[in-house]
Each structure stands twice: as structure tokens, then as C-alpha cells.
Write an enzyme that holds these catalytic residues in place. Sequence first.
Site, PDB file in Angstrom:
ATOM      1  CG  ASP A 172      -1.815  -1.177   1.326  1.00 23.64           C
ATOM      2  OD1 ASP A 172      -2.129  -1.741   0.261  1.00 23.64           O
ATOM      3  OD2 ASP A 172      -2.202  -1.547   2.454  1.00 23.64           O
TER       4      ASP A 172
HETATM    5  N1  URA Z   1      -1.073  -6.055   3.870  1.00 28.80           N
HETATM    6  C1  URA Z   1      -1.616  -4.806   3.880  1.00 28.80           C
HETATM    7  O1  URA Z   1      -2.661  -4.602   4.461  1.00 28.80           O
HETATM    8  N2  URA Z   1      -0.954  -3.832   3.249  1.00 28.80           N
HETATM    9  C2  URA Z   1       0.232  -4.004   2.618  1.00 28.80           C
HETATM   10  O2  URA Z   1       0.798  -3.042   2.065  1.00 28.80           O
HETATM   11  C3  URA Z   1       0.776  -5.305   2.622  1.00 28.80           C
HETATM   12  C4  URA Z   1       0.106  -6.312   3.243  1.00 28.80           C
END
Ligand code: URA
Length: 239
Positions: free
Chosen positions: A103
Site C-alpha cells: 500500500d
Molecule cells: N497487507 C496490507 O494490508 N498492506 C500491505 O501493504 C501489505 C500487506
Amino acid sequence: MQLERLLQSQGFGSRKVCRQRIEAGDVRVNGAACRDPQADFDTAALTFEIDGDVWAYAEHVYLALHKPAGFECTHQPQHHRSVYTLLPPPLVRRGAQSVGRLDADTTGLLLFSDDGRFIHALASPKRRVAKHYRAALKHPFDEALPGKLLAGVLLTDEPAPLAALAAQQLDTRTLALSIDQGKYHQVKRMVAAAGNRVEALHRTGFGALSLENSSLPPLAPGDWCYLDKNHLALLGYRH
Ligand code: URA
């Protein structure tokens, strides 16, 4: 391999552009000037110089980036910069892609390659390569949290509960969590389903490759390095 093809394969533009650069005298190979685009070279241990940088020929590239917060794992980002702006343009041009995504607000280890087999192998649910995370939690740690995550939590749109490989309290508001799937927002959704909330997320490692042991050179946020055969072996990948 012909020099113009060789440069093209390494991300230095179209064959025509590469030919023009060679004819203009912009390229040195193994330390010597070469103005012949058709000159044939053995690619084993070949180095070339262009724009003042020396590059080693590689059939495929494998990279590790310490992703900072505020970067999107896409070529066409919507709200932030692209992680691809953190890599040298020739490596992006030759097709290095991230192995899965983090993310925009997640930090930590992100791998890239232009080897489709490698990307597929690491992303494949069958291979079960562990991804290790450290999550800062909104609410104080509840002792039941690791147990719930290890037993499995049911997420919306998932047919079956997803279970963590490992879950451990690090301090009153920090959780270490390892998973071997890669569902959308998986860590944040798992923690929410188990009754807490992730405020900040950092991926510490991928398989036995970690930002926190000497398996990789020290990488500050935004730094990247090449991965060699030994690194790939730590990921359980062999050519
Ligand atoms: N899980 C998440 O919620 N976000 C990420 O960036 C990676 C794994």
C-alpha cells in the site's frame, strides 16, 4: 550478441536509439570505445559504459527496494509518486516489475525483477513464500490477538478464513506478523477482523531475506540494491 541489441536488452532505448548512441561514440565496452553497432560481444562478464555509468550485462535483473511511505506500486499513480521513480530508468525500461504490491502508506522490503518466472514463483500461493510484517496498532495489545490471527480470520469476499504463519507481540502496541498469501490489504484486514487496527505497516522481510539482518546491505528508505544468486537462494528461488 550485437552491441545495439545488447544495449536495447539492457533498457537503453529502441534499437535505433542504441545504434545512434553507439555511432556517436557514447558507449564503451569492457573499457574500450566501440562505434560499431553490429560488433558482436560475448555477454559473459561484459561491462559497458554509457552516460558515465558502468553497467554489468545481465540477462535478468533482481532488485530489493526499501520502500518509503507515500509511494504507489504502479506506473500510473493516482495520489503519490510511483515506486518506479526510485529505480534507475534503464531498469524500469527493461521491464523490472514489483513482486506484488505494498500500500502507499506501507514501508519496507519490495522486490523487483524482469524475470517473469521469478515474479510468478514468488507470487504463487503454491510456493508459500513468507512475508514478514511489523504493524503499529491503534489499540493496546490484547493477549488474544496472536491466537486469533494464527487460528484464521474470515475476511469479506474470501471463501475461507486466512491464517497467519506467525504472530507475536513485540510491545504494547506492536505486532509481528508473517503471512504466505498476498490478498488485497491483507494484514490490515486481518488485524481489523481480529479486533484491532493497523496504524502503520512495515514489511521487514520476504522469505529469509530481511531488511533487519545482514542478508541485505543496509538500505535506507528509498535505497535499492541488486540481488545476487545467494539472495535468490534465500528466497528459495533457483535459476
Ligand atoms: N497487507 C496490507 O494490508 N498492506 C500491505 O501493504 C501489505 C500487506
